[in-house]
Write a protein that holds these residues in place. Sequence first.
Motif, short mmCIF file in Angstrom:
data_model
loop_
_atom_site.label_atom_id
_atom_site.label_comp_id
_atom_site.label_asym_id
_atom_site.label_seq_id
_atom_site.Cartn_x
_atom_site.Cartn_y
_atom_site.Cartn_z
N ASP A 1 21.93 95.88 -7.35
CA ASP A 1 21.76 96.79 -6.22
C ASP A 1 20.38 96.56 -5.60
N GLY A 2 20.35 96.00 -4.38
CA GLY A 2 19.09 95.62 -3.75
C GLY A 2 18.12 96.77 -3.53
N PRO A 3 18.55 97.86 -2.87
CA PRO A 3 17.61 98.97 -2.65
C PRO A 3 17.06 99.58 -3.94
N LYS A 4 17.91 99.68 -4.96
CA LYS A 4 17.43 100.25 -6.22
C LYS A 4 16.45 99.31 -6.92
N LEU A 5 16.74 98.00 -6.87
CA LEU A 5 15.83 97.05 -7.48
C LEU A 5 14.50 97.05 -6.73
N ALA A 6 14.55 97.16 -5.40
CA ALA A 6 13.31 97.22 -4.61
C ALA A 6 12.52 98.48 -4.93
N ALA A 7 13.22 99.58 -5.19
CA ALA A 7 12.52 100.83 -5.53
C ALA A 7 11.72 100.66 -6.81
N ILE A 8 12.28 99.91 -7.77
CA ILE A 8 11.57 99.67 -9.03
C ILE A 8 10.44 98.68 -8.83
N ALA A 9 10.72 97.58 -8.11
CA ALA A 9 9.77 96.47 -8.02
C ALA A 9 8.64 96.72 -7.02
N CYS A 10 8.98 97.33 -5.88
CA CYS A 10 8.00 97.45 -4.79
C CYS A 10 7.45 98.87 -4.64
N ASP A 11 8.28 99.85 -4.87
CA ASP A 11 7.85 101.23 -4.66
C ASP A 11 7.35 101.88 -5.94
N ARG B 1 9.20 92.32 -0.95
CA ARG B 1 10.47 93.04 -0.84
C ARG B 1 11.61 92.08 -0.47
N GLU B 2 11.32 91.10 0.40
CA GLU B 2 12.37 90.16 0.80
C GLU B 2 12.85 89.35 -0.40
N GLU B 3 11.93 88.99 -1.30
CA GLU B 3 12.32 88.26 -2.50
C GLU B 3 13.19 89.12 -3.40
N VAL B 4 12.84 90.38 -3.52
CA VAL B 4 13.62 91.29 -4.37
C VAL B 4 15.05 91.40 -3.86
N LEU B 5 15.19 91.58 -2.56
CA LEU B 5 16.53 91.73 -1.98
C LEU B 5 17.34 90.44 -2.11
N ALA B 6 16.66 89.30 -1.95
CA ALA B 6 17.36 88.02 -2.10
C ALA B 6 17.81 87.81 -3.54
N LEU B 7 16.96 88.18 -4.49
CA LEU B 7 17.32 88.05 -5.90
C LEU B 7 18.45 89.01 -6.27
N ALA B 8 18.40 90.21 -5.74
CA ALA B 8 19.46 91.18 -6.02
C ALA B 8 20.81 90.64 -5.57
N ALA B 9 20.84 90.04 -4.38
CA ALA B 9 22.09 89.48 -3.88
C ALA B 9 22.57 88.33 -4.76
N ALA B 10 21.64 87.48 -5.19
CA ALA B 10 22.01 86.33 -6.02
C ALA B 10 22.47 86.74 -7.40
N LEU B 11 21.96 87.88 -7.89
CA LEU B 11 22.28 88.34 -9.25
C LEU B 11 23.29 89.47 -9.26
N ILE C 1 14.26 81.08 -3.21
CA ILE C 1 12.96 81.15 -3.87
C ILE C 1 12.81 79.92 -4.76
N GLU C 2 11.71 79.22 -4.65
CA GLU C 2 11.51 78.01 -5.44
C GLU C 2 11.56 78.33 -6.93
N THR C 3 11.99 77.35 -7.72
CA THR C 3 12.13 77.54 -9.16
C THR C 3 10.82 77.99 -9.80
N ALA C 4 9.72 77.37 -9.38
CA ALA C 4 8.42 77.76 -9.94
C ALA C 4 8.10 79.21 -9.61
N GLY C 5 8.48 79.64 -8.42
CA GLY C 5 8.26 81.03 -8.04
C GLY C 5 9.10 81.99 -8.86
N LEU C 6 10.34 81.59 -9.16
CA LEU C 6 11.19 82.41 -10.02
C LEU C 6 10.59 82.55 -11.42
N GLN C 7 10.06 81.46 -11.93
CA GLN C 7 9.44 81.51 -13.26
C GLN C 7 8.26 82.47 -13.27
#
Length: 223
Positions: free
Chosen positions: A60-70, A47-57, A30-36
């Motif tokens: 837990d990807g599914p739980k983070l997606a539940a908060i962010a997307c669902d 959702r793809e961004e959430v899962l990618a960020l979860a892996a980088a950080l 994800i580009e730096t500007a997008g992260l900001q």
Amino acid sequence: MLEDDFCDIIKKARTGQGLSLDRISAASGIETAGLQELEAGRRAPAREEVLALAAALTLDGPKLAAIACDRWEPAHPAHQTAQDVILVRGDIGGYEVKGYLFYDPSTRDAVMIDTGYNPEAMLRAIEKERLTLTAVCLTHGHADHAGGLDTILARHPVPVYIGEGDWTLLGWQPSAALRKFVGDGETIRVGGKDLRFVTTPGHTPGGVCYKTGASCFVGDTLF
């Protein structure tokens, strides 16, 4: 009450691990500007961004997606009504922070749980709702949760409950006469209600949660 949303979680996870935006950008694609933008809450993530960020950080990807997307939120306890709690919002460095007034509607006795870094709004809420403040309960000593304590106590000189391990974290300390160190399992009365102290060291050495019925004010113990 849960304190943080998606943008808070990813920013705190990144800064807490000492990771730069550029490093997370490289790891997540994800580009730096997008992260900001995501950290500031200026747009909703895919959702793809959430899962990618979860892996980088290492989250837990599914739980983070539940908060962010669902838009998952904890179930609201049936016996706890909005009449018991007033939410006060503040802001520090782009982070939204929250404080609460928990009160008994029948007696109007209230305790403040964190200052929300917005003492003026807290004082206005107390006056508007005709509450009697009986104590301030701090989940921890960081400025975003305790800032403005001096302003509040100047108007309402009430006891301040805090974990002993967080006393030195306070930028401004109340007098010894008002200082009350929290013991695990102890309770105080708020009108006809009980508020129980649950010590939760981790985010800070003296972190505390405050539990009433099926609800719990957690500060930054969960985020």
